[in-house]
Design a protein around this motif. Structure first.
Motif, mmCIF file in Angstrom:
data_model
loop_
_atom_site.group_PDB
_atom_site.id
_atom_site.type_symbol
_atom_site.label_atom_id
_atom_site.label_comp_id
_atom_site.label_asym_id
_atom_site.label_seq_id
_atom_site.Cartn_x
_atom_site.Cartn_y
_atom_site.Cartn_z
ATOM 1 N N SER A 9 0.860 -1.186 0.000
ATOM 2 C CA SER A 9 0.000 0.000 0.000
ATOM 3 C C SER A 9 0.894 1.233 0.000
ATOM 4 O O SER A 9 2.066 1.165 0.385
ATOM 5 C CB SER A 9 -0.903 0.005 1.237
ATOM 6 N N LEU A 10 0.336 2.343 -0.432
ATOM 7 C CA LEU A 10 1.083 3.599 -0.399
ATOM 8 C C LEU A 10 0.593 4.427 0.775
ATOM 9 O O LEU A 10 -0.604 4.679 0.921
ATOM 10 C CB LEU A 10 0.887 4.386 -1.697
ATOM 11 N N GLY A 11 1.521 4.835 1.626
ATOM 12 C CA GLY A 11 1.194 5.728 2.736
ATOM 13 C C GLY A 11 1.656 7.132 2.416
ATOM 14 O O GLY A 11 2.770 7.332 1.914
ATOM 15 N N VAL A 12 0.803 8.105 2.695
ATOM 16 C CA VAL A 12 1.109 9.509 2.398
ATOM 17 C C VAL A 12 0.883 10.335 3.672
ATOM 18 O O VAL A 12 -0.163 10.202 4.315
ATOM 19 C CB VAL A 12 0.225 10.058 1.262
ATOM 20 N N ASP A 13 1.851 11.153 4.024
ATOM 21 C CA ASP A 13 1.733 12.040 5.180
ATOM 22 C C ASP A 13 1.802 13.477 4.686
ATOM 23 O O ASP A 13 2.836 13.916 4.172
ATOM 24 C CB ASP A 13 2.854 11.763 6.185
ATOM 25 N N ILE A 14 0.697 14.202 4.827
ATOM 26 C CA ILE A 14 0.634 15.601 4.385
ATOM 27 C C ILE A 14 0.610 16.503 5.609
ATOM 28 O O ILE A 14 -0.272 16.392 6.463
ATOM 29 C CB ILE A 14 -0.615 15.849 3.516
ATOM 30 N N PHE A 64 8.535 2.912 -7.602
ATOM 31 C CA PHE A 64 9.266 1.809 -6.980
ATOM 32 C C PHE A 64 8.401 0.565 -6.811
ATOM 33 O O PHE A 64 8.816 -0.399 -6.169
ATOM 34 C CB PHE A 64 9.824 2.245 -5.618
ATOM 35 N N LEU A 65 7.195 0.575 -7.381
ATOM 36 C CA LEU A 65 6.353 -0.617 -7.311
ATOM 37 C C LEU A 65 7.056 -1.827 -7.935
ATOM 38 O O LEU A 65 7.079 -2.919 -7.353
ATOM 39 C CB LEU A 65 5.023 -0.373 -8.036
ATOM 40 N N GLN A 66 7.596 -1.627 -9.130
ATOM 41 C CA GLN A 66 8.438 -2.637 -9.789
ATOM 42 C C GLN A 66 7.830 -4.045 -9.722
ATOM 43 O O GLN A 66 8.433 -4.985 -9.199
ATOM 44 C CB GLN A 66 9.845 -2.621 -9.169
ATOM 45 N N GLY A 67 6.615 -4.163 -10.209
ATOM 46 C CA GLY A 67 5.961 -5.461 -10.272
ATOM 47 C C GLY A 67 5.072 -5.781 -9.089
ATOM 48 O O GLY A 67 4.306 -6.748 -9.130
ATOM 49 N N LYS A 68 5.178 -4.993 -8.035
ATOM 50 C CA LYS A 68 4.318 -5.225 -6.869
ATOM 51 C C LYS A 68 2.909 -4.711 -7.164
ATOM 52 O O LYS A 68 2.715 -3.790 -7.952
ATOM 53 C CB LYS A 68 4.888 -4.536 -5.632
ATOM 54 N N GLN A 69 1.928 -5.286 -6.498
ATOM 55 C CA GLN A 69 0.534 -4.873 -6.691
ATOM 56 C C GLN A 69 0.156 -3.816 -5.668
ATOM 57 O O GLN A 69 0.351 -4.002 -4.468
ATOM 58 C CB GLN A 69 -0.399 -6.075 -6.540
ATOM 59 N N LEU A 70 -0.406 -2.697 -6.135
ATOM 60 C CA LEU A 70 -0.840 -1.621 -5.247
ATOM 61 C C LEU A 70 -2.242 -1.924 -4.724
ATOM 62 O O LEU A 70 -3.194 -2.007 -5.500
ATOM 63 C CB LEU A 70 -0.824 -0.278 -5.977
ATOM 64 N N LYS A 71 -2.370 -2.062 -3.406
ATOM 65 C CA LYS A 71 -3.667 -2.377 -2.808
ATOM 66 C C LYS A 71 -4.516 -1.128 -2.593
ATOM 67 O O LYS A 71 -5.743 -1.191 -2.555
ATOM 68 C CB LYS A 71 -3.457 -3.088 -1.471
ATOM 69 N N GLY A 72 -3.867 0.018 -2.413
ATOM 70 C CA GLY A 72 -4.606 1.247 -2.174
ATOM 71 C C GLY A 72 -3.683 2.319 -1.641
ATOM 72 O O GLY A 72 -2.481 2.107 -1.441
ATOM 73 N N ILE A 73 -4.259 3.495 -1.398
ATOM 74 C CA ILE A 73 -3.500 4.644 -0.902
ATOM 75 C C ILE A 73 -4.165 5.169 0.361
ATOM 76 O O ILE A 73 -5.370 5.428 0.382
ATOM 77 C CB ILE A 73 -3.439 5.771 -1.953
ATOM 78 N N GLU A 117 -11.329 -0.145 -8.201
ATOM 79 C CA GLU A 117 -11.119 -1.057 -7.084
ATOM 80 C C GLU A 117 -9.984 -0.615 -6.152
ATOM 81 O O GLU A 117 -9.777 -1.223 -5.105
ATOM 82 C CB GLU A 117 -10.811 -2.468 -7.604
ATOM 83 N N CYS A 118 -9.220 0.395 -6.532
ATOM 84 C CA CYS A 118 -8.088 0.852 -5.712
ATOM 85 C C CYS A 118 -8.569 1.951 -4.755
ATOM 86 O O CYS A 118 -8.795 3.083 -5.162
ATOM 87 C CB CYS A 118 -6.975 1.389 -6.602
ATOM 88 N N PRO A 119 -8.735 1.642 -3.465
ATOM 89 C CA PRO A 119 -9.289 2.635 -2.539
ATOM 90 C C PRO A 119 -8.286 3.725 -2.163
ATOM 91 O O PRO A 119 -7.071 3.497 -2.148
ATOM 92 C CB PRO A 119 -9.657 1.794 -1.308
ATOM 93 N N ILE A 120 -8.807 4.906 -1.866
ATOM 94 C CA ILE A 120 -8.008 5.997 -1.300
ATOM 95 C C ILE A 120 -8.705 6.413 -0.012
ATOM 96 O O ILE A 120 -9.854 6.861 -0.029
ATOM 97 C CB ILE A 120 -7.915 7.197 -2.262
#
Length: 379
Positions: A9-14, A64-73, A117-120
């Motif tokens: 998953s991608l984590g974002v800190d704003i 940097f995903l490089q083949g990894k599956q993104l589950k969401g943000i 299908e990719c939640p944020i």
């Protein structure tokens, strides 16, 4: 042959002047190679400038995903913010005001061309920090964790079994502590950088612009008054937290935020007050990861929702408590007698009945005697 694809998953800190983002694995570990940071011009009046800076940072991490599956943000976002719908409500704080009323979720999803299908998901920064510390930080070995952030404001999060709680017996509404009644005001009036600076000025007549200067006054110049103020600050925290530590049956307290860099000046008073006055003896930990915990916690929001969906209906989304299917985008071509119930009702509008923009709405309103408006407050 079965090929395993890593999921992240991608984590974002704003924050008020920055954005940080990174990929996080299912164990809550930040993939530091993907960590990206950027300073943000939060005061600009053109929201596109701010959002473009956010998107650029996020895209650099996603490279940097490089083949990894993104589950969401997952996004850690300062308030006021409509975390459920992803709409900014920041106003009157001199930062991000140009984003007021904008649906941030829709913009991020559209610009990144994410699938439906990719939640944020969005959550306040203290909640994400606490969740990150419970997943892979100072609170990872404990069941019930209270995490607080000490800085300009006073943030808090209640974590049980590595899940962020908002409503439950034994915790305040939404898990917020900053606004609970405390002494002659609310907790944030006494647990904030503003209180520290104001209290020191009241004792000495001297003004500091930052808490860092006060801390230096103690450590370098042996300033007795500054030392006293930090000790009172620690006691304020203990006084505020003590009933919630007991009601939540807390196993560990984790502290983060910019002021925790001066923890040596208030932590002894805090722990002594908890122990002696309130008979509370639990581990009190200072975060070692800070920003990385907020990123990990933001990504952890995705892990939580994916797990919840899986438990509820084998990967499907529980959109509502109903056995009826969702409304399709297009009504099926079916013939129904007028007296029968139509589960897909629709009515045609004549030409010239749909308008866009606030100006057309205002023009229409001026011609009415009474107008009742229903809708989300941000709009």
């Amino acid at each position: 042959m079965f090929i395993h694809t890593d999921k992240v998953s991608l984590g974002v800190d704003i924050g008020g002047s920055h954005i940080s983002s990174a990929l996080v694995n299912t164990s809550g570990q930040v993939l530091e190679r993907s960590l990206q940071k950027k300073k943000i011009e939060a005061q600009v009046k053109n929201p596109k400038i701010i959002i473009d800076q956010w998107i650029e940072t996020i895209e650099e991490s996603l490279s940097f995903l490089q083949g990894k599956q993104l589950k969401g943000i997952g996004v850690a976002m300062p308030g006021p913010f409509d975390y459920l719908d992803g709409i900014s409500l920041l106003d009157g704080v001199s930062k991000y005001e140009s984003l007021y009323g904008i649906n941030i979720r829709q913009i991020i999803s559209s610009q990144l061309k994410l699938s439906y299908e990719c939640p944020i998901l969005f959550e306040n920064d203290a909640g994400c920090f606490g969740l990150g510390e419970a997943l892979a930080g100072e609170g990872s070995e404990y069941k019930n964790v209270i995490a607080i952030t000490l800085g300009t404001g006073f943030g808090a999060a209640f974590i049980e079994h590595k899940k962020l709680l908002k409503e439950r017996n034994g915790i305040p509404g939404n898990g917020y502590l900053y606004n609970i009644p405390f002494k002659d005001g609310i907790a944030e009036d006494y647990i904030s950088s503003r209180w520290l600076l104001k209290k020191y000025t009241a004792l000495t007549g001297i003004e500091f612009s930052e808490v860092k200067e006060m801390a230096t006054a103690v450590t370098v110049h042996k300033d007795f008054n500054a030392k006293k103020v930090f000790e009172i600050y620690g006691k304020n925290i203990a006084h505020c937290l003590s009933p919630w530590i007991k009601s939540f049956k807390t196993d560990c307290l984790v502290i983060g935020g910019s002021i925790c860099k001066a923890s040596g000046l208030f932590l002894p008073a805090l722990t002594e007050e908890l122990s002696v006055t309130y008979e509370i003896n639990i581990p009190v930990r200072i975060s070692k990861k800070m920003e990385l915990s907020a990123i990990a916690g933001a990504a952890g929001l995705i892990e939580n929702i994916v797990e919840t969906k899986t438990k509820k209906n084998n990967g499907g989304i529980e959109w509502r408590k109903s056995s009826q299917g969702l409304m399709p985008q297009n009504s099926p071509a079916i013939l129904i007698d007028e007296e029968d119930y139509n589960i897909f009702p629709f009515h045609s509008l004549d030409d010239g009945k749909i308008f866009t923009g606030y100006s057309s709405l205002a023009d229409w309103i001026t011609g009415q005697k009474i107008v009742a408006i229903d809708g989300f407050g941000g709009n």
